[in-house]
Design an enzyme around this catalytic site. Structure first.
Site, PDB file in Angstrom:
ATOM      1  N   ILE A 201      -3.684  12.787  -1.784  1.00 14.79           N
ATOM      2  CA  ILE A 201      -4.093  11.371  -1.893  1.00 14.79           C
ATOM      3  C   ILE A 201      -5.408  11.322  -2.661  1.00 14.79           C
ATOM      4  O   ILE A 201      -6.351  12.020  -2.288  1.00 14.79           O
ATOM      5  CB  ILE A 201      -4.356  10.733  -0.503  1.00 14.79           C
ATOM      6  CG1 ILE A 201      -3.123  10.819   0.402  1.00 14.79           C
ATOM      7  CG2 ILE A 201      -4.819   9.278  -0.649  1.00 14.79           C
ATOM      8  CD1 ILE A 201      -3.387  10.294   1.830  1.00 14.79           C
ATOM      9  N   HIS A 202      -5.476  10.543  -3.719  1.00 15.90           N
ATOM     10  CA  HIS A 202      -6.774  10.357  -4.367  1.00 15.90           C
ATOM     11  C   HIS A 202      -6.907   9.030  -5.112  1.00 15.90           C
ATOM     12  O   HIS A 202      -7.985   8.679  -5.560  1.00 15.90           O
ATOM     13  CB  HIS A 202      -7.060  11.493  -5.353  1.00 15.90           C
ATOM     14  CG  HIS A 202      -6.258  11.408  -6.624  1.00 15.90           C
ATOM     15  ND1 HIS A 202      -4.964  11.820  -6.695  1.00 15.90           N
ATOM     16  CD2 HIS A 202      -6.563  10.928  -7.853  1.00 15.90           C
ATOM     17  CE1 HIS A 202      -4.498  11.612  -7.913  1.00 15.90           C
ATOM     18  NE2 HIS A 202      -5.448  11.064  -8.642  1.00 15.90           N
TER      19      HIS A 202
END
Ligand code: UD1
Ligand code: UDP
Length: 349
Positions: A201-202
């Site tokens: 996740i980013h």
């Protein structure tokens, strides 16, 4: 042919490595690398140069992190100086980051031809910084290397057909080339097969909204298999306020070869990454995309990818689905890099 390649973020190192490797054996193609410094931690930058044999950048602008405007402005200023000094025949930019749009903008003002690799991708969500970057870059570039026929079609709809060329997907070249290297490097590592999910996740849309981030971690905490999560520093800085269970194993970002190894052993992938969605598809791993749309619509075919945002129940439900059986080829033949170099060599003005 003297080309200045502008890169700065993790996925761009991987994409550019394909061209750099081919350029080494092509005396007519001089590939000079400029690193903007957008990514700078050793495990977000150096490791890719070392592992993938990318030549040391002639310039590192060391712009670091910052607000979009400030970061882009610093890049623009630094790239302009380099281009005025180096006077290349063309500038090569990749993908949709702030490094991409800065490189294209600086070159366009100096009337240097711009080639954009991974052109024609659209999410149709203009709140994404990447969507603005790719639309702006495509429209000021001179040569658009589209990875897929769908990207070609989208470019045509925007009146850009004359500048577009179907090269195939350069990340597919990369996976095909490094798959065996990754296998050999990690074959003695004991890693269970298909007994964990690989997650990353980013993206800003998930990290800037604590509620969304919490929903994703809640979903992962309740999945039927452990979740291995090489975590981007942007997200790492935010998780102290997030609740999650021991089902999630957070590790530092890994190098590309290790990522391919972790991916090839995983059961499925959960990600908001553009690159990882495709790599999951290339290696026949089902994917759940943690966004509300995807640019890589080809991966949705036959249920290989589901776009679920942060909907907890749907994530838990779709993770249990069996692996699809049928798969079509959309991303070329692994020779995108070769085609891009040939095209550029043939179009030296
Ligand atoms: C950028 C791209 C995104 C791409 C991603 C690939 C833009 C607008 N976004 O997002 O499209 O998917 O790269 O990974 O260009 N940080 C560090 N160390 C680093 C790099 C970043 O600590 O080496 C932290 C900083 O707190 C920084 C934050 O991560 O503020 C975000 O970095 P930034 O490069 O602005 O955006 P990414 O999320 O990496
Ligand atoms: N990647 C990696 N190590 C990690 C996470 C990702 O090498 O810890 C690779 C991944 O295999 C893919 C690329 O980085 O090739 C994707 O980058 P990222 O998800 O940061 O950006 P995006 O593709 O979303 O722009």
């Amino acid at each position: 042919m003297k080309v200045v390649t502008i890169i700065g973020a993790r996925p761009q190192f991987i994409k550019a490595s394909v061209i750099s490797r081919l350029a080494k054996s092509d005396p007519t193609f001089d590939d000079l690398i400029v690193h903007t410094g957008q990514h700078y931690d050793a495990n977000m930058s150096d490791i890719f140069f070392e592992e993938l044999g990318i030549p040391k950048p002639k310039y590192n602008l060391e712009v670091g992190s910052g607000l979009h405007g400030a970061q882009t402005a610093k890049m623009l200023q630094g790239i302009e100086e380099v281009l005025m000094k180096e006077k290349p025949d063309a500038v090569l930019v990749y993908g949709d980051t702030n490094s991409t749009v800065s490189g294209a903008l600086a070159a366009s003002k100096l009337h240097i031809p711009i080639a954009h690799v991974e052109a024609g991708l659209r999410s149709f969500n203009r709140k994404m910084p990447e969507e603005i970057n790719r639309i702006a870059t495509d429209h000021i570039s001179d040569i658009l290397f589209a990875p897929t026929q769908n990207a070609m079609n989208l470019l045509r709809k925007e009146g850009l057909a004359d500048k577009s060329f179907l090269s195939g997907d350069i990340m597919y070249d990369s996976v095909l080339y490094y798959q065996q290297t990754a296998f050999k490097k990690y074959q003695s590592t004991a890693l269970p097969f298909e007994e964990y999910y690989l997650a990353t996740i980013h993206r800003q849309e998930n990290t800037d909204d604590v509620q969304k981030l919490q929903q994703l971690f809640t979903a992962f905490s309740n999945l039927d298999k452990p979740v291995l999560m090489p975590l981007h520093p942007r997200t790492r800085k935010l998780i102290e306020n997030i609740n999650y269970s021991k089902n999630i194993l957070i590790i530092e970002p890994v190098g590309y070869l290790e990522l391919l190894h972790l991916l090839s052993h995983s059961a499925k992938v959960l990600t908001d990454s553009g690159g990882l969605q495709k790599e999951a598809f290339f290696l026949s791993k089902p994917c759940i995309t943690l966004r509300d749309e995807t640019e890589w619509v080809e991966t949705l075919d036959n249920g290989w990818n589901y776009v679920l945002g942060c909907k907890i129940n749907e994530i838990l439900e779709k993770a249990k689905l069996p692996i699809p059986t049928a798969k079509n080829d959309y991303f070329g033949d692994g020779n995108a890099g070769k085609r891009i170099i040939e095209y550029l060599n043939g179009h030296k003005s």
